[in-house]
Design an enzyme around this catalytic site. Structure first.
Site, PDB file in Angstrom:
ATOM      1  N   GLY A  11       0.971  -0.887   0.256  1.00 45.65           N
ATOM      2  CA  GLY A  11       0.016  -0.267  -0.349  1.00 45.65           C
ATOM      3  C   GLY A  11       0.801   1.357   0.172  1.00 45.65           C
ATOM      4  NE  ARG A  72      -1.816  -4.727  -1.792  1.00 45.51           N
ATOM      5  CZ  ARG A  72      -1.542  -4.726  -0.822  1.00 45.51           C
ATOM      6  NH1 ARG A  72      -0.278  -5.199   0.163  1.00 45.51           N
ATOM      7  NH2 ARG A  72      -1.496  -3.927   0.070  1.00 45.51           N
ATOM      8  CB  THR A 125       2.648   0.619   6.150  1.00 43.44           C
ATOM      9  OG1 THR A 125       1.295   0.643   6.389  1.00 43.44           O
ATOM     10  CG2 THR A 125       3.321   0.183   7.692  1.00 43.44           C
ATOM     11  CG  ASP A 127      -1.708  -0.200   7.788  1.00 46.61           C
ATOM     12  OD1 ASP A 127      -2.967   0.704   8.030  1.00 46.61           O
ATOM     13  OD2 ASP A 127      -1.870  -0.892   7.414  1.00 46.61           O
ATOM     14  CG  ASP A 129       0.953  -2.774  11.052  1.00 41.73           C
ATOM     15  OD1 ASP A 129       2.116  -1.727   9.479  1.00 41.73           O
ATOM     16  OD2 ASP A 129       0.011  -3.093  10.012  1.00 41.73           O
ATOM     17  NE  ARG A 171      -1.605  -5.088   7.610  1.00 42.28           N
ATOM     18  CZ  ARG A 171      -0.660  -5.738   7.463  1.00 42.28           C
ATOM     19  NH1 ARG A 171      -0.471  -6.656   6.159  1.00 42.28           N
ATOM     20  NH2 ARG A 171       0.756  -6.024   8.384  1.00 42.28           N
TER      21      ARG A 171
END
Length: 319
Positions: A11, A72, A125, A127, A129, A171
Site C-alpha cells: 500500500g 502486489r 505504511t 498502519d 504496525d 489493518r
C-alpha cells in the site's frame, strides 16, 4: 558499490516520495547510481526500471503516493519469481536494493537477502504496525487526516445530536484509531488490541446523554469489524440514533506532513549508508528520535506493540 535499486511495494503511504528522494540523492552524493524500479516486485521481475538522477526526484518531497507506483505480486512469493528478480538485477548491474513498504514487502527483501542479494527495508505504511520502529512513514499524515475528519464530523454530530462512528484503517493494528481518538477527543476508542465491554460503551453513551451531552464520537479500528454492524448493534441496544463514516482510502492520500518528510528523509538516507557499509537483510527505524536498524527476520518475528497507557488515558479524559 556502484549501483543500487529502489522500489516501493504494498500500500502507498504519504512520504514514500520523500524516502525515494533521500535514497537517490544520498546515493548520488556518494557517487552511486540509483535505478528506480516501477510497480514493486512485479516490476522488478519484469525489468521495469529506469536510471534516476537528481532531477528525477526534484519537486516530489511534498507529493503523496509514490512516483515509482506500487503493486502486489503473487509470483514473487515463489522461488521462481525471486530468481527472475535476481536475474533482472544482475542484468542491470544492481548490487543492492532499498525496499520501501510494510511487512509483506520486508518478507520479499528477506528472501532476496537469503539468496545472496543485499536488501534494506524502509518502513512505509499508514498502519504503523511494524516492530522495531516507533513510527512508520505515512502514519503521521494519515493521523492528521483522521483528526480533521473527526473535527468535521463533530460539527454535524452536535447539530443533529447523534452518535457518530468513524471507521478508520490500520489493518490489524489500532494505532491510527487510538492516536486519532485521543487527539480528537473521542468518547470511545475501539481497537483490536483491547477488548471493549459493549455494555460499558452503552452505559457511557447513556451517561453522557443523561447529563445533557448532545453527541458522541466513537472511533473504530477496521481490524475490530464493520462500523455499520457496530452502529446497528448500538441502535438496537440503546435506541440512540447512530451514523457511520468510513474514511477509507482518503487516509492514504495527501501531501505528507513535516514529520513524515523528515522521517522519510532520515530513513531513506540511512538505508543507503547500510548498503555502503556492506549490510543486507536489515530494516531501518526510529526509536526515541534516534535512528536504529534491526535484522528483518527479527522484525518480522516480533509483534508490534501498542501503547495501552494512551488507551487508558483516553478513557479517563472522556468521562
Amino acid at each position: 558499490m556502484k549501483r543500487i535499486g529502489v522500489l516501493t511495494s504494498g500500500g502507498d503511504a504519504p512520504g514514500m516520495n520523500a524516502a525515494i528522494r533521500a535514497v537517490v540523492r544520498k546515493a548520488i552524493f556518494h557517487d552511486i547510481e540509483v535505478v528506480g524500479i516501477k510497480y514493486g516486485y512485479e516490476g522488478l521481475m519484469e525489468g521495469n526500471m529506469e536510471l534516476l538522477t537528481i532531477g528525477s526526484v526534484g519537486d516530489i518531497i511534498h507529493r503523496g503516493g509514490t512516483m515509482l507506483f506500487s503493486a502486489r505480486s503473487e509470483e514473487f512469493k515463489t522461488d521462481e519469481g525471486q530468481q527472475k528478480a535476481i536475474e533482472q538485477m544482475k542484468k542491470h548491474q544492481i548490487e543492492g536494493l532499498v525496499v520501501i513498504g510494510g511487512d509483506g514487502s520486508f518478507r520479499g527483501a528477506q528472501k532476496l537477502t537469503e539468496k545472496g542479494f543485499p536488501c534494506i527495508g524502509v518502513p512505509g505504511t499508514i498502519d504503523n504496525d511494524i516492530a522495531g520502529t516507533d513510527f512508520t512513514i505515512g502514519f503521521d499524515t494519515a493521523l492528521n487526516t483522521v483528526i480533521e475528519a473527526i473535527d468535521r464530523v463533530r460539527d454535524t454530530a452536535t447539530s443533529h445530536e447523534r452518535t457518530y462512528i468513524l471507521e478508520v484503517m490500520g489493518r490489524d493494528a489500532g494505532d491510527l484509531a487510538l492516536w486519532a481518538g485521543l487527539a480528537g477527543g473521542a468518547e470511545t476508542i475501539i481497537i483490536p488490541e483491547k477488548e471493549e465491554d459493549f455494555d460499558d460503551i452503552i452505559e457511557r453513551l447513556k451517561r453522557g446523554r443523561d447529563r445533557g451531552k448532545k453527541h458522541s464520537i466513537i472511533v473504530l479500528a477496521e481490524g475490530v469489524g464493520s462500523g455499520f454492524d457496530f452502529a446497528e448493534r448500538i441502535t438496537e441496544t440503546s435506541g440512540l440514533e447512530t451514523r457511520v463514516t468510513v474514511l477509507g482510502y482518503i487516509q492514504r492520500g495527501g501531501s505528507p506532513t513535516a514529520q513524515d518528510r523528515v522521517l522519510a528523509s532520515r530513513l531513506g538516507a540511512r538505508a543507503v549508508e547500510l548498503l555502503i557499509e556492506g549490510h543486507g537483510g536489515r530494516m531501518v527505524g526510529i526509536e526515541n528520535n534516534q535512528l536504529v536498524d534491526y535484522d528483518i527476520h527479527e522484525v518480522l518475528e516480533k509483534q508490534h506493540e501498542i501503547d495501552l497507557g494512551m488507551y487508558d488515558l483516553s478513557k479517563e479524559l472522556s468521562i
